[in-house]
Design an enzyme around this catalytic site. Structure first.
Site, short mmCIF file in Angstrom:
data_model
loop_
_atom_site.label_atom_id
_atom_site.label_comp_id
_atom_site.label_asym_id
_atom_site.label_seq_id
_atom_site.Cartn_x
_atom_site.Cartn_y
_atom_site.Cartn_z
N LYS A 202 0.85 -1.19 0.00
CA LYS A 202 0.00 0.00 0.00
C LYS A 202 0.89 1.24 0.00
O LYS A 202 1.75 1.40 0.86
CB LYS A 202 -0.92 -0.01 1.23
CG LYS A 202 -1.73 1.26 1.36
CD LYS A 202 -2.81 1.17 2.41
CE LYS A 202 -3.51 2.51 2.57
NZ LYS A 202 -4.58 2.44 3.56
N ARG A 212 -10.83 9.98 1.99
CA ARG A 212 -10.69 10.66 3.29
C ARG A 212 -11.85 11.62 3.53
O ARG A 212 -12.25 11.83 4.67
CB ARG A 212 -9.32 11.33 3.40
CG ARG A 212 -8.21 10.28 3.44
CD ARG A 212 -6.81 10.87 3.52
NE ARG A 212 -5.81 9.82 3.32
CZ ARG A 212 -4.54 10.05 3.01
NH1 ARG A 212 -4.11 11.29 2.88
NH2 ARG A 212 -3.69 9.05 2.85
N LYS A 225 1.24 10.19 5.47
CA LYS A 225 1.36 8.81 5.95
C LYS A 225 2.64 8.14 5.46
O LYS A 225 2.73 6.92 5.39
CB LYS A 225 0.11 8.03 5.53
CG LYS A 225 -1.19 8.62 6.09
CD LYS A 225 -2.40 7.70 5.92
CE LYS A 225 -3.65 8.30 6.57
NZ LYS A 225 -4.81 7.39 6.52
N LYS A 256 -2.30 -1.42 -3.73
CA LYS A 256 -3.17 -0.24 -3.64
C LYS A 256 -2.34 1.02 -3.74
O LYS A 256 -1.33 1.10 -3.04
CB LYS A 256 -3.89 -0.30 -2.29
CG LYS A 256 -4.77 0.88 -1.99
CD LYS A 256 -5.36 0.73 -0.63
CE LYS A 256 -6.15 1.99 -0.33
NZ LYS A 256 -6.52 2.05 1.05
N SER A 282 -10.44 5.60 -4.49
CA SER A 282 -11.39 6.70 -4.64
C SER A 282 -10.95 7.71 -5.70
O SER A 282 -11.77 8.20 -6.48
CB SER A 282 -11.59 7.38 -3.30
OG SER A 282 -10.35 7.81 -2.76
N TYR A 321 -15.45 0.85 -6.53
CA TYR A 321 -16.72 1.54 -6.30
C TYR A 321 -17.66 1.35 -7.49
O TYR A 321 -18.84 1.63 -7.40
CB TYR A 321 -16.47 3.03 -6.03
CG TYR A 321 -15.55 3.23 -4.84
CD1 TYR A 321 -16.04 3.11 -3.55
CD2 TYR A 321 -14.19 3.46 -5.01
CE1 TYR A 321 -15.19 3.24 -2.45
CE2 TYR A 321 -13.34 3.59 -3.93
CZ TYR A 321 -13.85 3.48 -2.66
OH TYR A 321 -13.01 3.58 -1.58
C1 PBG Z 1 -7.37 3.76 5.63
C2 PBG Z 1 -7.74 3.45 4.22
C3 PBG Z 1 -7.58 4.34 3.16
C4 PBG Z 1 -8.18 3.73 2.05
C5 PBG Z 1 -8.65 2.48 2.46
N1 PBG Z 1 -8.36 2.31 3.81
C6 PBG Z 1 -7.03 5.71 3.13
C7 PBG Z 1 -5.67 6.00 3.59
O1 PBG Z 1 -4.82 5.13 3.72
O2 PBG Z 1 -5.42 7.18 3.84
C8 PBG Z 1 -8.28 4.38 0.70
C9 PBG Z 1 -9.31 3.86 -0.21
C10 PBG Z 1 -9.66 4.75 -1.35
O3 PBG Z 1 -9.02 5.81 -1.59
O4 PBG Z 1 -10.61 4.43 -2.05
N2 PBG Z 1 -6.64 2.94 6.32
#
Ligand code: PBG
Length: 332
Positions: A202, A212, A225, A256, A282, A321
């Site tokens: 990730k 978010r 992060k 991801k 997203s 989605y």
């Molecule tokens: C949080 C999490 C995130 C997503 C899934 N779980 C956001 C992040 O790591 O800040 C993102 C999913 C998306 O953008 O569709 N742990």
């Protein structure tokens, strides 16, 4: 092994593209509703629907409507949904205790959906960001994201989810050692068949922005992060993370975001041959929808193409989605 080709005109590669029938016959990959995990955002209330402006067509749903959505998904042939709660501000705190409340939004929805649609798989998110007053996935002390203390909290969160009946636990937090700790605790407490789909590779990505907004972590997030999510420059490191998570007891692994990281999907599937998933996140959804709404792209076409490309890259499935819309189209 590269086969020998006769030179042109004995070989005309257009022959196998000439008609719809021959194209279908030689297709190397196919997309079906079986490939989808559908992320659903939850909110408090009854019969409540909240729009998410940066994700047109995606809404937060109260538990009763999430149950209905799960039924619809099951009828469309989608095997799994994934729950993401929008936690009320008053329940966010520095110790993130709401994450392991047996009656939090995510666990309440899990029980209700299990009750009404027992055969759909329910996946959860393991991370503290929806419960935290800092918007981080881990516990924070003097600006540092604590690893080991966070893992202890994630295990409590995971056990509460397993107790509520979750089928697939999805640790998305990127702390070190969490897969092993979760697996040990699940075995110890009799949750022998709870699956773990590790968000193994990730990345610290700009493509999570709309998510978010959806879980209400955009305003709270302090900093970035990068001390726990991966550098987009790296690829070998993704393989190390996958290898490690498999050794610790992950059943399935995830890459991801999705589309900008198809090379990682391909390397992971090639190297390990395990169930491999991509999260079309997203921001990827928002980009396609924005272009489609402006008439700049054919939305349905681009959606199905982008999803098929995950299969070609080696993925066994996609968190997307678009799942209900794509399933509708694929079902004709
Ligand atoms: C949080 C999490 C995130 C997503 C899934 N779980 C956001 C992040 O790591 O800040 C993102 C999913 C998306 O953008 O569709 N742990």
């Amino acid at each position: 092994m590269t086969p020998e080709f006769a030179p042109f005109p004995a070989t005309r590669l257009r022959r196998t593209r000439k008609s719809d029938a021959i194209r279908r016959l030689v297709a190397e990959n196919a997309l079906s509703p079986n490939d989808f995990i559908w992320p659903i955002f939850l909110c408090d209330g009854i019969a409540t629907v909240q729009d998410i402006p940066s994700m047109p067509g995606v809404q937060r749903l109260s538990v009763d409507l999430a149950v209905k959505a799960a039924k619809d998904a099951y009828e469309l042939g989608i095997p799994a949904i994934c729950l993401f709660p929008y936690t009320d501000r008053s329940k966010r705190s520095s110790d993130c205790a709401e994450a392991w409340n047996p009656d939090n939004l995510s666990n309440t929805a899990t029980r209700a959906i299990k009750d009404a649609v027992p055969d759909i798989l329910i996946m959860s998110d393991i991370a503290l960001d929806p419960y935290s007053d800092t918007g981080h996935d881990g516990l924070v002390e003097n600006g540092e994201i604590l690893n080991d203390e966070t893992v202890t909290a994630l295990v409590r969160q995971g056990l509460a989810q397993a107790e509520a009946g979750i089928d697939i636990i999805g640790p998305s937090d990127m702390m070190d050692g969490r897969i092993g700790a979760l697996r040990t605790a699940l075995e110890r407490d009799g949750h022998k068949n709870t699956l773990i789909l590790s968000y193994a590779a990730k990345y610290a990505s700009g493509f999570y922005g709309p998510f978010r907004d959806a879980v209400g972590a955009a305003n709270t997030l302090k900093g970035d992060k990068k001390t726990y999510q991966m550098n987009p420059a790296n690829s070998d490191e993704g393989l190390r993370l996958v290898a490690r998570d498999l050794r610790e007891g992950a059943d399935m692994v995830m890459v991801k975001p999705g589309m900008p990281y198809l090379d990682i999907c391909h390397r992971v599937k090639d190297a390990f041959g395990v169930p491999t998933y991509a999260y079309q996140v997203s921001g990827e959804y928002a980009m396609q929808m924005a272009a489609a709404q402006n008439g700049w792209l054919d939305g349905d076409k681009v959606m199905l193409e982008s999803l098929l490309c995950f299969k070609r890259a080696g993925c066994d499935g996609i968190l997307t989605y678009f799942a209900p819309r794509a399933a509708q189209l694929l079902n004709g």
